[in-house]
Design a protein around this motif. Structure first.
Motif, PDB file in Angstrom:
ATOM      1  N   ALA A  26      73.533  40.381   0.720  1.00  0.00           N
ATOM      2  CA  ALA A  26      72.259  40.964   1.143  1.00  0.00           C
ATOM      3  C   ALA A  26      71.301  39.894   1.661  1.00  0.00           C
ATOM      4  O   ALA A  26      70.677  40.060   2.718  1.00  0.00           O
ATOM      5  CB  ALA A  26      71.624  41.737  -0.015  1.00  0.00           C
ATOM      6  N   ILE A  27      71.203  38.799   0.934  1.00  0.00           N
ATOM      7  CA  ILE A  27      70.273  37.744   1.347  1.00  0.00           C
ATOM      8  C   ILE A  27      70.737  37.087   2.648  1.00  0.00           C
ATOM      9  O   ILE A  27      69.932  36.832   3.544  1.00  0.00           O
ATOM     10  CB  ILE A  27      70.090  36.711   0.210  1.00  0.00           C
ATOM     11  N   SER A  28      72.039  36.851   2.778  1.00  0.00           N
ATOM     12  CA  SER A  28      72.527  36.234   4.018  1.00  0.00           C
ATOM     13  C   SER A  28      72.330  37.170   5.217  1.00  0.00           C
ATOM     14  O   SER A  28      72.014  36.713   6.315  1.00  0.00           O
ATOM     15  CB  SER A  28      73.990  35.809   3.893  1.00  0.00           C
ATOM     16  N   LYS A  29      72.491  38.480   5.016  1.00  0.00           N
ATOM     17  CA  LYS A  29      72.260  39.435   6.115  1.00  0.00           C
ATOM     18  C   LYS A  29      70.780  39.468   6.488  1.00  0.00           C
ATOM     19  O   LYS A  29      70.430  39.562   7.665  1.00  0.00           O
ATOM     20  CB  LYS A  29      72.710  40.849   5.728  1.00  0.00           C
ATOM     21  N   LEU A  30      69.896  39.420   5.487  1.00  0.00           N
ATOM     22  CA  LEU A  30      68.465  39.408   5.773  1.00  0.00           C
ATOM     23  C   LEU A  30      68.056  38.145   6.517  1.00  0.00           C
ATOM     24  O   LEU A  30      67.259  38.193   7.456  1.00  0.00           O
ATOM     25  CB  LEU A  30      67.660  39.532   4.474  1.00  0.00           C
ATOM     26  N   MET A  31      68.604  37.019   6.110  1.00  0.00           N
ATOM     27  CA  MET A  31      68.244  35.748   6.740  1.00  0.00           C
ATOM     28  C   MET A  31      68.789  35.643   8.166  1.00  0.00           C
ATOM     29  O   MET A  31      68.132  35.091   9.044  1.00  0.00           O
ATOM     30  CB  MET A  31      68.740  34.580   5.888  1.00  0.00           C
ATOM     31  N   SER A  32      69.968  36.194   8.403  1.00  0.00           N
ATOM     32  CA  SER A  32      70.573  36.087   9.735  1.00  0.00           C
ATOM     33  C   SER A  32      70.129  37.202  10.670  1.00  0.00           C
ATOM     34  O   SER A  32      70.309  37.102  11.879  1.00  0.00           O
ATOM     35  CB  SER A  32      72.096  36.100   9.627  1.00  0.00           C
ATOM     36  N   GLY A  33      69.584  38.273  10.115  1.00  0.00           N
ATOM     37  CA  GLY A  33      69.177  39.408  10.944  1.00  0.00           C
ATOM     38  C   GLY A  33      70.364  40.192  11.473  1.00  0.00           C
ATOM     39  O   GLY A  33      70.243  40.951  12.431  1.00  0.00           O
ATOM     40  N   GLN A  34      71.502  40.007  10.836  1.00  0.00           N
ATOM     41  CA  GLN A  34      72.742  40.648  11.279  1.00  0.00           C
ATOM     42  C   GLN A  34      72.756  42.122  10.896  1.00  0.00           C
ATOM     43  O   GLN A  34      72.490  42.494   9.769  1.00  0.00           O
ATOM     44  CB  GLN A  34      73.927  39.935  10.640  1.00  0.00           C
ATOM     45  N   SER A  35      73.075  42.952  11.863  1.00  0.00           N
ATOM     46  CA  SER A  35      73.159  44.397  11.637  1.00  0.00           C
ATOM     47  C   SER A  35      74.489  44.740  10.969  1.00  0.00           C
ATOM     48  O   SER A  35      75.531  44.212  11.355  1.00  0.00           O
ATOM     49  CB  SER A  35      73.038  45.129  12.962  1.00  0.00           C
ATOM     50  N   VAL A  94      72.171  55.017   6.647  1.00  0.00           N
ATOM     51  CA  VAL A  94      71.631  55.967   7.633  1.00  0.00           C
ATOM     52  C   VAL A  94      70.471  55.344   8.397  1.00  0.00           C
ATOM     53  O   VAL A  94      70.410  55.429   9.626  1.00  0.00           O
ATOM     54  CB  VAL A  94      71.213  57.283   6.940  1.00  0.00           C
ATOM     55  N   LEU A  95      69.560  54.698   7.689  1.00  0.00           N
ATOM     56  CA  LEU A  95      68.410  54.082   8.363  1.00  0.00           C
ATOM     57  C   LEU A  95      68.846  52.950   9.292  1.00  0.00           C
ATOM     58  O   LEU A  95      68.294  52.794  10.380  1.00  0.00           O
ATOM     59  CB  LEU A  95      67.410  53.565   7.330  1.00  0.00           C
ATOM     60  N   ALA A  96      69.838  52.178   8.867  1.00  0.00           N
ATOM     61  CA  ALA A  96      70.308  51.072   9.703  1.00  0.00           C
ATOM     62  C   ALA A  96      71.008  51.578  10.958  1.00  0.00           C
ATOM     63  O   ALA A  96      70.808  51.041  12.049  1.00  0.00           O
ATOM     64  CB  ALA A  96      71.247  50.172   8.900  1.00  0.00           C
ATOM     65  N   GLN A  97      71.815  52.624  10.825  1.00  0.00           N
ATOM     66  CA  GLN A  97      72.616  53.094  11.955  1.00  0.00           C
ATOM     67  C   GLN A  97      71.835  53.987  12.910  1.00  0.00           C
ATOM     68  O   GLN A  97      71.966  53.851  14.125  1.00  0.00           O
ATOM     69  CB  GLN A  97      73.858  53.840  11.460  1.00  0.00           C
ATOM     70  N   TRP A  98      71.056  54.903  12.381  1.00  0.00           N
ATOM     71  CA  TRP A  98      70.419  55.895  13.253  1.00  0.00           C
ATOM     72  C   TRP A  98      68.964  55.588  13.589  1.00  0.00           C
ATOM     73  O   TRP A  98      68.429  56.138  14.530  1.00  0.00           O
ATOM     74  CB  TRP A  98      70.573  57.294  12.669  1.00  0.00           C
ATOM     75  N   ASP A 105      69.865  48.174   5.323  1.00  0.00           N
ATOM     76  CA  ASP A 105      71.074  48.083   4.511  1.00  0.00           C
ATOM     77  C   ASP A 105      71.006  46.951   3.484  1.00  0.00           C
ATOM     78  O   ASP A 105      71.253  47.188   2.306  1.00  0.00           O
ATOM     79  CB  ASP A 105      72.302  47.934   5.416  1.00  0.00           C
ATOM     80  N   PRO A 106      70.624  45.718   3.880  1.00  0.00           N
ATOM     81  CA  PRO A 106      70.527  44.680   2.859  1.00  0.00           C
ATOM     82  C   PRO A 106      69.405  44.934   1.836  1.00  0.00           C
ATOM     83  O   PRO A 106      69.549  44.608   0.662  1.00  0.00           O
ATOM     84  CB  PRO A 106      70.279  43.383   3.631  1.00  0.00           C
ATOM     85  N   VAL A 107      68.317  45.543   2.278  1.00  0.00           N
ATOM     86  CA  VAL A 107      67.243  45.879   1.323  1.00  0.00           C
ATOM     87  C   VAL A 107      67.743  46.927   0.341  1.00  0.00           C
ATOM     88  O   VAL A 107      67.478  46.846  -0.870  1.00  0.00           O
ATOM     89  CB  VAL A 107      65.966  46.351   2.062  1.00  0.00           C
ATOM     90  N   ALA A 108      68.504  47.904   0.821  1.00  0.00           N
ATOM     91  CA  ALA A 108      69.082  48.916  -0.080  1.00  0.00           C
ATOM     92  C   ALA A 108      70.014  48.256  -1.088  1.00  0.00           C
ATOM     93  O   ALA A 108      70.033  48.630  -2.257  1.00  0.00           O
ATOM     94  CB  ALA A 108      69.819  49.973   0.731  1.00  0.00           C
TER      95      ALA A 108
END
Length: 111
Positions: A26-35, A94-98, A105-108
C-alpha cells in the motif's frame, strides 16, 4: 495448553507477515502513484464473499449459542470482520477503476 500456545504463535506470525506485506504494498503504491490492475476473478470472489459471509457468520453464531461454544461465536465475529474487509477492498477497487482515483485502492488496504 502447549499446543494452543504454539497454534496462537504460528497464527500471530502469519498475521504479522500478512500485515507487513499489505503495508509495504500500500505504501509503495501510494508513493509511486501506481494505479492498481483489476481482476474480474478478484471482483467475483469479493462479491461472493460479500453475499456469503453474513449468512456464514449468522450460522456460526447461532450454532455457537446452541452448543454453548465460545469458539464458534468468536469465529462468527471474525467472519463479520472479513465482511468489513471485503466491503473496504471492493469499494477501493471500484473507486480506483471507475472513478480513476488511483489512490483509493492503497488507502483501502491501509484502512
Amino acid at each position: 495448553m502447549k499446543r494452543k500456545k504454539i497454534a496462537l504463535s504460528v497464527l500471530s506470525g502469519a498475521f504479522t507477515i500478512a500485515v507487513l506485506f499489505i503495508l509495504y504494498e500500500a505504501i509503495s503504491k501510494l508513493m509511486s502513484g501506481q494505479s492498481p490492475s483489476m481482476s474480474w476473478w478478484g471482483i467475483g470472489i469479493l462479491v461472493v464473499s460479500l453475499l456469503v459471509n453474513p449468512v456464514l457468520a449468522w450460522g456460526k453464531h447461532r450454532y455457537g449459542k446452541k452448543t454453548d461454544s465460545p469458539s464458534l461465536k468468536y469465529d462468527a465475529i471474525d467472519t463479520m470482520i472479513c465482511e468489513y474487509q471485503t466491503i473496504v477492498v471492493l469499494l477501493g477497487t471500484v473507486l480506483a477503476q471507475w472513478q480513476g482515483w488511483w489512490w483509493a485502492d492503497p488507502v483501502a488496504a491501509l484502512v
